[in-house]
Enzyme design. Structure first.
Site, short mmCIF file in Angstrom:
data_model
loop_
_atom_site.label_atom_id
_atom_site.label_comp_id
_atom_site.label_asym_id
_atom_site.label_seq_id
_atom_site.Cartn_x
_atom_site.Cartn_y
_atom_site.Cartn_z
N ASP A 86 -40.91 38.55 -33.39
CA ASP A 86 -40.24 39.63 -32.66
C ASP A 86 -39.00 39.15 -31.90
OD1 ASP A 86 -42.33 41.29 -33.50
OD2 ASP A 86 -43.52 40.76 -31.74
N HIS B 55 -39.99 44.94 -38.19
CA HIS B 55 -38.63 44.81 -37.66
C HIS B 55 -38.14 46.19 -37.27
CE1 HIS B 55 -38.65 40.96 -39.72
NE2 HIS B 55 -38.81 41.57 -40.87
#
Ligand code: GTP
Ligand code: IMP
Ligand code: MG
Length: 334
Positions: A13, A43
Site C-alpha cells: 500500500d 491499488h
C-alpha cells in the site's frame, strides 16, 4: 527502461498503483506485466475525477497502447480478472499466462477463517491456500479454465521478445518487501516472495534483463493486518496527523508509524534498488499538495527528501504529491 521493476519498500500500500499508472502514461511501455501474489493486492488510482480499484490487472490500463499481462507466478481469481477486463474495456490487450494458478471457492473459504484470518490477518482472498496447493502440485491452472480461453498467452515469451527488441516493459510488483515470505516479518507475511527478484521470477525475467528497480516508499509507514510495526502510533494520533487510511481490498483501518530509515535501508539492499519513489509527501507536508516541480517544495519537504537520499544513497526520482496520477514530481531528467 527498457525494463523497469516497481516494488513496495515497506508493508504494501505504498502507492505502487499510482506510480505505475503515471509511468505507463509518461513512458509509454509496450507491455506492463504484473508479478506478486494475486487479488489480495489492491491499488487505487485516480485520474480525471475517476477512481479505479485494481486487484488483478497491471495498474497501467490508463495507457491504451500498453498490453496488460499477468505472469505465471500470480494466482488468478477468474471472477475478479474478468470483471476488471470488462470494467476497464481492455479485452483486446489483457492476457494471463497459461500457467497462472487458479483460486477456487474452497481457497477463499479456507482463507476467511481460522488461523490465517485470525492470527495473520490475511485478506481472505484465497491466495495463501491457493499457493499452498500449488506447492502440493494440486492447483488448477489457467489453461484449464474455459472462461479464460480468450485471454491466455505465453507471458515470459511475450515479455522477453519485447526486451530483445529493446521495447519498454514495466514490471509491477504488489505487496511490500516486509510482507515477503522470505524477507518479511514471518509469520506475519504473505504467501510468496515479493522483492524485485521474486517479482521478476513471477513474470519470467532473468536477473541480467533488469535495467531499473524502483522501490516505492510512502512518506510514513502503514501496515494492515497483524505483525510488528516499529514506533507504531495510535489510531487517534494517526487521525490527528491525517495519516489514517482504509485498505482497498478489506476495508480495514491501516496501522501507521513514522518513516523508518532502518527498514528502508534494508529494502534498498534486498531489492537492489536503483531509484526511489516517495508517495504521499502532501500528506506529511500539506503545503506541497499537487506540486509538479521539486523547486516549489517547502524547505522541510526538500529536507526530508534530501535526508532520504543521504541516508539511503539512492536518488529519489519520483515524488507523489496527491492521489491523482499527475500529482507527481518526476526528477528523472533533471
Ligand atoms: P498494494 O499492491 O496493495 O500494496 O497497493 P498500492 O501500493 O498500489 O497502494 P494502494 O493503492 O493500496 O494505497 C495507496 C493509497 O494512496 C491510494 O489510495 C492512492 O490513491 C493514494 N496515493 C498514492 N500516492 C499518493 C500521493 O502521493 N498522495 C496522496 N495524497 N495519495 C496518494
Ligand atoms: P494474505 O496475503 O492475504 O495471506 O495476507 C497476509 C498478510 O499480508 C496480512 O497481514 C495482509 O493484511 C497483508 N497483505 C497482503 N496483501 C497485501 C496488500 O496488497 N497490501 C497490504 N497488505 C497486504
Ligand atoms: Mg494496496
Amino acid at each position: 527502461m527498457p525494463s523497469m521493476v516497481v516494488v513496495g519498500g515497506f508493508f504494501g500500500d505504498e502507492g505502487k498503483g499510482k506510480i505505475v499508472s503515471y509511468l505507463a502514461v509518461k513512458d509509454n511501455p509496450v507491455i506492463a506485466v504484473r508479478g506478486g501474489v494475486g487479488p489480495n493486492a489492491g491499488h487505487t488510482i485516480e485520474h480525471n475525477n475517476k477512481k479505479y480499484k485494481v486487484r488483478m490487472l497491471p495498474s497501467a490500463f490508463l495507457n491504451p497502447n500498453t498490453r496488460l499481462l499477468v505472469g505465471p507466478g500470480v494466482v488468478v481469481s477468474p471472477d475478479v480478472l474478468l470483471k476488471e477486463i470488462s470494467e476497464f474495456e481492455v479485452g483486446d490487450r489483457a492476457f494471463v499466462d497459461y500457467n497462472c494458478g487458479i483460486i477456487e471457492e474452497s481457497h477463499k473459504i479456507a482463507d476467511s477463517q481460522g488461523r490465517l484470518k485470525e492470527s495473520i490477518g490475511s485478506t481472505g482472498t484465497g491466495t495463501g491456500p491457493a499457493n499452498a496447493d500449488r506447492a502440493m502440485r494440486t492447483l488448477k491452472l489457467a489453461k484449464d479454465v474455459e472462461s479464460l480461453a480468450l485471454y491466455l498467452d505465453d507471458i515470459p515469451n511475450a515479455v522477453n521478445f519485447a526486451l530483445e527488441r529493446k521495447e519498454k516493459v514495466l514490471v509491477e510488483g504488489t505487496q511490500g518487501t516486509f510482507l515477503s515470505l522470505w524477507h518479511g516479518t514471518y509469520p506475519y507475511v504473505t504467501s510468496k516472495d515479493v522483492t524485485a527478484s521474486g517479482i521478476c521470477a513471477d513474470v519470467g525475467i532473468g536477473p541480467k534483463n533488469v535495467d531499473d528497480v524502483v522501490v516505492v516508499f510512502k512518506s510514513f509507514v502503514t501496515r494492515v493486518g497483524e505483525g510488528p510495526l516499529r514506533n507504531e502510533i495510535t489510531a487517534q494520533q494517526a487521525t490527528a496527523k491525517g495519516w489514517q487510511e482504509v485498505g482497498t481490498v478489506t476495508g480495514r483501518q491501516r496501522r501507521a508509524a513514522e518513516f523508518d530509515f532502518e527498514l528502508a535501508r534494508r529494502a534498498i539492499m534486498l531489492n537492489s534498488a536503483s531509484q526511489i519513489a516517495i508517495t504521499k509527501l502532501d500528506v506529511v507536508y500539506p503545503e506541497c499538495a499537487h506540486m509538479q516541480s521539486f523547486s516549489d517544495l517547502s524547505s522541510p519537504a526538500k529536507y526530508f527528501i534530501k535526508t532520504i537520499e543521504d541516508q539511503l544513497k539512492i536518488p529519489v526520482t519520483l515524488i507523489g504529491t496527491g492521489p491523482e496520477v499527475n500529482d507527481i514530481i518526476d526528477r528523472r531528467e533533471e
